[in-house]
Motif scaffolding. Sequence first.
Motif, mmCIF file in Angstrom:
data_model
loop_
_atom_site.group_PDB
_atom_site.id
_atom_site.type_symbol
_atom_site.label_atom_id
_atom_site.label_comp_id
_atom_site.label_asym_id
_atom_site.label_seq_id
_atom_site.Cartn_x
_atom_site.Cartn_y
_atom_site.Cartn_z
ATOM 1 N N HIS A 178 -5.855 -8.227 -3.052
ATOM 2 C CA HIS A 178 -5.527 -9.227 -2.025
ATOM 3 C C HIS A 178 -4.335 -8.752 -1.185
ATOM 4 O O HIS A 178 -4.350 -8.861 0.045
ATOM 5 N N GLN A 179 -3.301 -8.218 -1.843
ATOM 6 C CA GLN A 179 -2.137 -7.669 -1.127
ATOM 7 C C GLN A 179 -2.561 -6.563 -0.164
ATOM 8 O O GLN A 179 -1.965 -6.393 0.897
ATOM 9 N N VAL A 227 -10.231 0.069 3.840
ATOM 10 C CA VAL A 227 -9.557 -1.205 4.125
ATOM 11 C C VAL A 227 -8.122 -1.155 3.600
ATOM 12 O O VAL A 227 -7.180 -1.560 4.290
ATOM 13 N N ILE A 228 -7.953 -0.642 2.396
ATOM 14 C CA ILE A 228 -6.600 -0.528 1.830
ATOM 15 C C ILE A 228 -5.715 0.319 2.734
ATOM 16 O O ILE A 228 -4.586 -0.054 3.044
ATOM 17 N N MET A 229 -6.227 1.441 3.176
ATOM 18 C CA MET A 229 -5.423 2.354 3.990
ATOM 19 C C MET A 229 -5.146 1.782 5.382
ATOM 20 O O MET A 229 -4.080 2.027 5.948
ATOM 21 N N ARG A 230 -6.053 0.998 5.925
ATOM 22 C CA ARG A 230 -5.822 0.355 7.229
ATOM 23 C C ARG A 230 -4.731 -0.709 7.139
ATOM 24 O O ARG A 230 -4.090 -1.031 8.133
ATOM 25 N N ASN A 231 -4.558 -1.269 5.959
ATOM 26 C CA ASN A 231 -3.595 -2.351 5.757
ATOM 27 C C ASN A 231 -2.316 -1.847 5.084
ATOM 28 O O ASN A 231 -1.839 -2.435 4.116
ATOM 29 N N ASP A 232 -1.781 -0.752 5.593
ATOM 30 C CA ASP A 232 -0.527 -0.180 5.083
ATOM 31 C C ASP A 232 -0.648 0.229 3.619
ATOM 32 O O ASP A 232 0.258 -0.007 2.814
ATOM 33 N N GLY A 233 -1.754 0.821 3.280
ATOM 34 C CA GLY A 233 -2.014 1.250 1.908
ATOM 35 C C GLY A 233 -1.047 2.272 1.378
ATOM 36 O O GLY A 233 -0.811 2.348 0.172
ATOM 37 N N PRO A 266 -6.608 9.024 0.294
ATOM 38 C CA PRO A 266 -6.917 9.576 -1.025
ATOM 39 C C PRO A 266 -8.416 9.524 -1.282
ATOM 40 O O PRO A 266 -9.137 8.715 -0.681
ATOM 41 N N TYR A 267 -8.881 10.377 -2.146
ATOM 42 C CA TYR A 267 -10.266 10.285 -2.591
ATOM 43 C C TYR A 267 -10.404 8.989 -3.386
ATOM 44 O O TYR A 267 -9.451 8.536 -4.026
ATOM 45 N N PRO A 268 -11.584 8.369 -3.381
ATOM 46 C CA PRO A 268 -11.771 7.149 -4.169
ATOM 47 C C PRO A 268 -11.390 7.343 -5.636
ATOM 48 O O PRO A 268 -10.806 6.460 -6.260
ATOM 49 N N LYS A 269 -11.691 8.504 -6.187
ATOM 50 C CA LYS A 269 -11.335 8.823 -7.576
ATOM 51 C C LYS A 269 -9.831 8.697 -7.792
ATOM 52 O O LYS A 269 -9.370 8.144 -8.796
ATOM 53 N N GLU A 270 -9.050 9.205 -6.846
ATOM 54 C CA GLU A 270 -7.588 9.124 -6.951
ATOM 55 C C GLU A 270 -7.117 7.680 -6.864
ATOM 56 O O GLU A 270 -6.215 7.261 -7.594
ATOM 57 N N LEU A 271 -7.721 6.925 -5.986
ATOM 58 C CA LEU A 271 -7.355 5.522 -5.813
ATOM 59 C C LEU A 271 -7.661 4.721 -7.083
ATOM 60 O O LEU A 271 -6.839 3.930 -7.541
ATOM 61 N N ILE A 272 -8.820 4.953 -7.651
ATOM 62 C CA ILE A 272 -9.195 4.288 -8.901
ATOM 63 C C ILE A 272 -8.204 4.650 -9.994
ATOM 64 O O ILE A 272 -7.741 3.786 -10.747
ATOM 65 N N ALA A 273 -7.830 5.920 -10.076
ATOM 66 C CA ALA A 273 -6.876 6.366 -11.096
ATOM 67 C C ALA A 273 -5.508 5.716 -10.908
ATOM 68 O O ALA A 273 -4.878 5.295 -11.886
#
Length: 110
Positions: free
Chosen positions: A10-11, A70-76, A94-101
Amino acid sequence: MKESLDSLLHQAGVSRCYIGYSFFAEAVSMAMEDPSLLTGIQKNIYLPIAKQHGVSLFQLEKDIRTVRDVIMRNDGQELLKKLNGGGFCQKSQPYPKELIAIFANYLREA
């Protein structure tokens, strides 16, 4: 765990209206339970989730990338720095794998 992940997403501006929301949440949950699954993310995480939801591996990956976008567009960048203890300094996405980690490590330690 669920409320914490929901709060973080949400953040980051990611709402449940994105199909990838539940896929991302399941992937983070699996990585929290067993971080070694990340070494073969397609086989160990993506494929079981895709089968469970009746979607193709391609579609699942695309939907998770949408969450990342979406995360990166919103100041991720700032959120990822917070989650990664200030260690995230990557300029590109980041790659999705990195984000999940990153999410899984943060929530596991919380």
